[in-house]
Design a protein around this motif. Structure first.
Motif, mmCIF file in Angstrom:
data_model
loop_
_atom_site.group_PDB
_atom_site.id
_atom_site.type_symbol
_atom_site.label_atom_id
_atom_site.label_comp_id
_atom_site.label_asym_id
_atom_site.label_seq_id
_atom_site.Cartn_x
_atom_site.Cartn_y
_atom_site.Cartn_z
ATOM 1 N N LEU A 1 -11.693 -17.391 6.005
ATOM 2 C CA LEU A 1 -13.049 -17.922 5.841
ATOM 3 C C LEU A 1 -14.014 -17.454 6.929
ATOM 4 C CD1 LEU A 1 -11.975 -21.546 4.857
ATOM 5 C CD2 LEU A 1 -12.842 -19.759 3.329
ATOM 6 N N LEU A 2 -13.691 -16.339 7.579
ATOM 7 C CA LEU A 2 -14.518 -15.800 8.664
ATOM 8 C C LEU A 2 -14.686 -16.810 9.792
ATOM 9 C CD1 LEU A 2 -17.279 -13.931 6.606
ATOM 10 C CD2 LEU A 2 -15.284 -12.938 7.736
ATOM 11 N N ASP A 3 -13.665 -17.631 10.014
ATOM 12 C CA ASP A 3 -13.731 -18.616 11.093
ATOM 13 C C ASP A 3 -13.766 -17.913 12.451
ATOM 14 O OD1 ASP A 3 -13.622 -21.055 9.610
ATOM 15 O OD2 ASP A 3 -11.505 -20.673 9.221
ATOM 16 N N PRO A 4 -14.681 -18.306 13.340
ATOM 17 C CA PRO A 4 -14.749 -17.666 14.656
ATOM 18 C C PRO A 4 -13.447 -17.775 15.441
ATOM 19 C CG PRO A 4 -16.772 -18.877 14.235
ATOM 20 C CD PRO A 4 -15.819 -19.231 13.129
ATOM 21 N N PHE A 5 -12.707 -18.890 15.293
ATOM 22 C CA PHE A 5 -11.468 -19.010 16.059
ATOM 23 C C PHE A 5 -10.412 -18.026 15.557
ATOM 24 C CE2 PHE A 5 -11.550 -22.674 13.048
ATOM 25 C CZ PHE A 5 -10.499 -22.307 12.205
ATOM 26 N N ALA B 1 -11.231 -15.013 14.364
ATOM 27 C CA ALA B 1 -11.686 -13.748 14.955
ATOM 28 C C ALA B 1 -11.232 -13.638 16.406
ATOM 29 C CB ALA B 1 -13.205 -13.647 14.867
ATOM 30 N N ARG B 2 -11.302 -14.736 17.155
ATOM 31 C CA ARG B 2 -10.861 -14.699 18.560
ATOM 32 C C ARG B 2 -9.353 -14.503 18.652
ATOM 33 N NH1 ARG B 2 -15.096 -18.546 18.874
ATOM 34 N NH2 ARG B 2 -13.672 -20.309 18.611
ATOM 35 N N ALA B 3 -8.607 -15.086 17.709
ATOM 36 C CA ALA B 3 -7.157 -14.884 17.704
ATOM 37 C C ALA B 3 -6.824 -13.414 17.472
ATOM 38 C CB ALA B 3 -6.505 -15.759 16.630
ATOM 39 N N VAL B 4 -7.525 -12.783 16.536
ATOM 40 C CA VAL B 4 -7.319 -11.348 16.306
ATOM 41 C C VAL B 4 -7.711 -10.564 17.554
ATOM 42 C CG1 VAL B 4 -7.993 -9.371 14.900
ATOM 43 C CG2 VAL B 4 -7.681 -11.608 13.824
ATOM 44 N N ARG B 5 -8.838 -10.911 18.128
ATOM 45 C CA ARG B 5 -9.324 -10.228 19.345
ATOM 46 C C ARG B 5 -8.299 -10.255 20.465
ATOM 47 N NH1 ARG B 5 -13.695 -13.574 22.474
ATOM 48 N NH2 ARG B 5 -11.764 -14.734 22.888
ATOM 49 N N ASP B 6 -7.631 -11.395 20.629
ATOM 50 C CA ASP B 6 -6.773 -11.608 21.790
ATOM 51 C C ASP B 6 -5.311 -11.226 21.554
ATOM 52 O OD1 ASP B 6 -9.049 -12.600 23.006
ATOM 53 O OD2 ASP B 6 -8.557 -14.695 22.617
ATOM 54 N N THR B 7 -4.972 -10.772 20.361
ATOM 55 C CA THR B 7 -3.590 -10.433 20.038
ATOM 56 C C THR B 7 -3.386 -8.926 20.167
ATOM 57 O OG1 THR B 7 -3.418 -12.297 18.494
ATOM 58 C CG2 THR B 7 -1.806 -10.524 18.266
ATOM 59 N N PRO B 8 -2.413 -8.484 20.963
ATOM 60 C CA PRO B 8 -2.154 -7.044 21.074
ATOM 61 C C PRO B 8 -1.822 -6.439 19.714
ATOM 62 C CG PRO B 8 -0.996 -8.248 22.808
ATOM 63 C CD PRO B 8 -1.530 -9.279 21.848
#
Length: 397
Positions: free
Chosen positions: A222-226, A228-235
């Protein structure tokens, strides 16, 4: 001298604590009263939005597996499953645990019993009925040192209690394979797939020779910002985002909100992965929502659960989302951004499952593919993404 029998060897079980080092595909591991619970969203995300449905699907360990090296010929795993049952719908079979030895299928089983979460689809309310833990056992494994994976059920929340083997367990070494992180909806999560290695991302990962991190969340792409941050922070070495169907079938936002939300999601991912190959995938074909907005509702006509679209096609002019509207917008967004981001790519989901595929392999409930559909999508994704000309072309490993 003859090798000891399974019965003799299992008289001397070795218990190994289930810890994060033995788990692949999980972003977080929570200590519980029974053991450990793998999560596919970090604790901070879960705290920000403590929604019961999201909590269930992110804790269903799609793509999560225990991985280790051992000479063991017998393995036992104690677990406490939490199974979801929908009122008025026949219960699904128990979830499947699949054992792989050196990447090849070597056994499968289930854990009977466990907790049962009963959901009323009309109201969204749920009642939890507690139940006992159980054990899945694999025997007759080939002797000698080998890589072992136990893929956990993609449809059951799974608390892991104890791992027992008849020989010591070692950490699985890094085999040099690239890590592919994928985010998507219930189709990516594995709805209707027969087993955890039969979800289309698992099939594609096996064909592509990569390590999978599956952030497919049923009903919650659902394009949830959290997220997106999980994807951002995962190697990760490769990232794909399958966007659209849940936004349509929840009737969650209009085109005015959708476009900046996609940009914002991509901006956040790029903060942590500025140059990682990033593939945006639009929805696969779903006839009920191609030109008709959501919301989606259950349809029990005929005695089986299917889904129907409740929106009015005329409302597209006011910005309500359909799959056609979403695909057009995603194509424009990725083309615009790719001018400054050569590692951003786009894939029309109908190349994975389109009209001809629907004619051959129709969606049983009008929304989700069956096991053969998952295989079709997984094979197509492997060809289009991991193939020699694909954005995720992988060599070596």
């Amino acid at each position: 001298m003859n090798a000891p029998s399974d019965q003799a060897r299992t008289a001397h079980w070795i218990t190994t604590a289930v810890e994060a080092r033995l788990l692949r595909g999980a972003l977080d591991v929570e200590r519980t009263a029974h053991g450990v619970l793998p999560h596919r969203l970090p604790a901070r995300a879960r705290e920000q939005f403590p929604d019961a449905e999201l909590a269930t699907v992110e804790a269903q360990p799609s793509g999560v597996r225990l991985a280790f090296r051992t000479r063991a010929t017998a393995v036992e795993l104690d677990a406490l499953p939490t199974k979801t049952v929908y009122q008025g719908v026949p219960s699904r079979p128990d979830g499947v645990y699949e054992l792989l030895v050196d990447g090849r299928p070597a056994g499968r089983g289930s854990v009977p019993g466990g907790n049962v979460r009963v959901v009323d689809m009309a109201t969204g309310s749920a009642v939890l009925r507690p139940g006992p833990p159980g054990t899945v056992r694999f025997t007759g494994l080939p002797d000698g040192m080998k890589d072992v994976e136990i893929w956990l059920p993609h449809t059951e929340v799974t608390e892991l209690i104890a791992l027992r083997t008849d020989a010591p367990v070692e950490d699985l070494p890094d085999r040099g394979r690239k890590v592919w992180l994928h985010h998507g909806s219930s189709i990516s999560h594995g709805s209707f797939a027969a087993d955890p290695t039969g979800t289309w991302p698992a099939l594609a990962a096996a064909l592509g020779g990569v390590e999978l991190v599956n952030l497919g969340f049923g009903g919650n792409a659902l394009l949830d910002p959290f997220t997106a941050r999980a994807v951002r922070d995962t190697p990760a070495d490769l990232i794909s985002l399958k966007i659209g169907i849940n936004l349509v079938n929840r009737d969650l936002m209009r085109l005015r909100a959708f476009v900046p939300a996609v940009h914002g999601f991509l901006d956040t991912v790029r903060e942590g992965h500025p140059n990682t190959p990033l593939l945006v995938v639009s929805p696969v074909l779903c006839p009920i929502h191609e030109d008709t907005p959501g919301p989606t509702a259950p349809d029990f006509e005929g005695g089986e659960l299917r889904f129907k679209a409740l929106g009015d096609p005329a409302d597209r002019v006011t910005g309500r989302l359909t799959l056609g509207v979403v695909r057009d917008a995603l194509a424009r967004i990725t083309a615009q951004r790719a001018a400054d981001d050569p590692n951003l790519h786009h894939l029309d989901g109908r190349a994975l499952y389109g009209e001809e595929d629907f004619a051959e392999l129709p969606l049983p409930d009008r929304l989700h593919p069956d096991p053969a559909g998952h295989r079709r999508i997984g094979e197509r994704f492997a060809e289009l993404a991991f193939g020699d000309r694909g954005p995720f072309a992988v060599t070596g490993g």
